[in-house]
Design an enzyme around this catalytic site. Structure first.
Site, PDB file in Angstrom:
ATOM      1  N   CYS A   1       0.825  -1.205   0.000  1.00  0.00           N
ATOM      2  CA  CYS A   1       0.000   0.000   0.000  1.00  0.00           C
ATOM      3  C   CYS A   1       0.857   1.251   0.000  1.00  0.00           C
ATOM      4  O   CYS A   1       2.044   1.213   0.306  1.00  0.00           O
ATOM      5  CB  CYS A   1      -0.996  -0.003   1.156  1.00  0.00           C
ATOM      6  SG  CYS A   1      -0.319   0.022   2.804  1.00  0.00           S
ATOM      7  N   CYS A   2       0.219   2.363  -0.396  1.00  0.00           N
ATOM      8  CA  CYS A   2       0.859   3.663  -0.472  1.00  0.00           C
ATOM      9  C   CYS A   2       1.965   3.646  -1.533  1.00  0.00           C
ATOM     10  O   CYS A   2       1.717   3.317  -2.684  1.00  0.00           O
ATOM     11  CB  CYS A   2       1.385   4.058   0.909  1.00  0.00           C
ATOM     12  SG  CYS A   2       1.855   5.797   1.073  1.00  0.00           S
ATOM     13  N   ILE A   3       3.212   3.929  -1.164  1.00  0.00           N
ATOM     14  CA  ILE A   3       4.332   3.948  -2.107  1.00  0.00           C
ATOM     15  C   ILE A   3       4.914   2.543  -2.333  1.00  0.00           C
ATOM     16  O   ILE A   3       5.655   2.313  -3.293  1.00  0.00           O
ATOM     17  CB  ILE A   3       5.444   4.915  -1.611  1.00  0.00           C
ATOM     18  CG1 ILE A   3       6.503   5.178  -2.685  1.00  0.00           C
ATOM     19  CG2 ILE A   3       6.091   4.394  -0.328  1.00  0.00           C
ATOM     20  CD1 ILE A   3       5.996   5.864  -3.937  1.00  0.00           C
TER      21      ILE A   3
ATOM     22  N   PRO B   1       3.851  -0.178  -3.690  1.00  0.00           N
ATOM     23  CA  PRO B   1       3.723  -0.829  -5.003  1.00  0.00           C
ATOM     24  C   PRO B   1       4.902  -0.589  -5.945  1.00  0.00           C
ATOM     25  O   PRO B   1       5.108  -1.356  -6.882  1.00  0.00           O
ATOM     26  CB  PRO B   1       2.429  -0.219  -5.554  1.00  0.00           C
ATOM     27  CG  PRO B   1       1.603   0.021  -4.332  1.00  0.00           C
ATOM     28  CD  PRO B   1       2.597   0.514  -3.307  1.00  0.00           C
TER      29      PRO B   1
ATOM     30  N   THR C   1      -3.112  -0.940  -2.880  1.00  0.00           N
ATOM     31  CA  THR C   1      -4.063   0.133  -2.577  1.00  0.00           C
ATOM     32  C   THR C   1      -3.265   1.393  -2.308  1.00  0.00           C
ATOM     33  O   THR C   1      -2.118   1.326  -1.843  1.00  0.00           O
ATOM     34  CB  THR C   1      -4.971  -0.234  -1.388  1.00  0.00           C
ATOM     35  OG1 THR C   1      -6.007   0.748  -1.255  1.00  0.00           O
ATOM     36  CG2 THR C   1      -4.187  -0.303  -0.087  1.00  0.00           C
TER      37      THR C   1
END
Length: 225
Positions: free
Chosen positions: A135-137, A139, A198
């Site tokens: 999630c957030c950065i 990925p 996400t």
């Protein structure tokens, strides 16, 4: 028996470690899903230490594993000790520590390098066809390690000022991956690679919407496990 999930942290605090709300949200949703969780972090020095009150770097030196232990209430292991065959899935919360400590994205962007133990962990779960949640950065780790994968970091344009880091989507595409636009309360499942993502705090949204989005990611990871 609940699914066995490894949670990988990058320190403690949004500006130089793991985003605390994201890590907590992931742990709450995993608990609600009946998962058995063990927490890991690499035993390395942080790239920098940021005064979170002033938002500026300090001269301090801190260790990622030691700082992550704050979030884990002391119950944490060195990432080098993670054995893939003991788990059904792995999840990486976000925070600048991912882009600074787990890889060098904060400095090098799409030309970054990924920490050896983070890379080997991702490769091992992927090879075993076990799901990976990010999630957030986070990925960007998948985008760097698995060319051609499909992920989301939210939107690819700064819609209504809510996605100030939308250019990250373009960098992901430049790495040969596909970026899927999703809202903060949604997640995206790359079924072929078993990668679930996400956007979380990549979107300026109320905390409960970020919490809910992380919940959908965790639910999808547990379904795939």
């Amino acid at each position: 028996m609940g699914k066995r999930v490894a949670l990988v942290l990058a320190g403690c605090g949004v500006f130089d470690g793991s985003e605390i709300h994201e890590a907590s949200a992931a742990l709450v949703h995993l608990s609600r899903g009946g998962a058995e969780v063990k927490i890991f972090a690499p035993n390395i020095e942080q790239r920098d230490v940021v005064n979170h009150l002033k938002g500026s770097p300090t001269e301090e030196k801190r260790n990622v594993l030691v700082e992550s232990a704050r979030l884990a209430r002391g119950n944490i292991q060195d990432l080098a000790e993670l054995k893939t065959n003991e788990f059904d899935a792995v999840i990486f919360p976000g925070g600048f520590g991912v882009a600074k400590n787990l890889c060098s994205w904060a400095v090098d962007g799409k030309n970054c390098t990924v920490n050896e133990h983070v890379n080997s962990t991702l490769q091992a779960f992927h090879s075993a066809k076990k799901p990976i949640g990010l999630c957030c950065i986070s990925p960007v780790l998948a985008a760097k390690v698995f060319p051609g994968c499909e992920v989301t970091v939210g939107q690819d344009k700064d819609v209504d000022g809510r996605f100030p880091d939308a250019e990250t989507a373009s960098a992901i595409v430049e790495l040969g991956c596909k970026h899927i636009c999703k809202n903060v309360n949604e997640s995206y499942v790359d079924k072929a690679n078993k990668i679930v993502t996400t956007c979380a705090f990549m979107c300026k949204a109320p905390l409960h919407e970020i919490f809910d989005g992380i919940g959908t990611m965790v639910q999808e990871v547990l379904k795939l496990a």
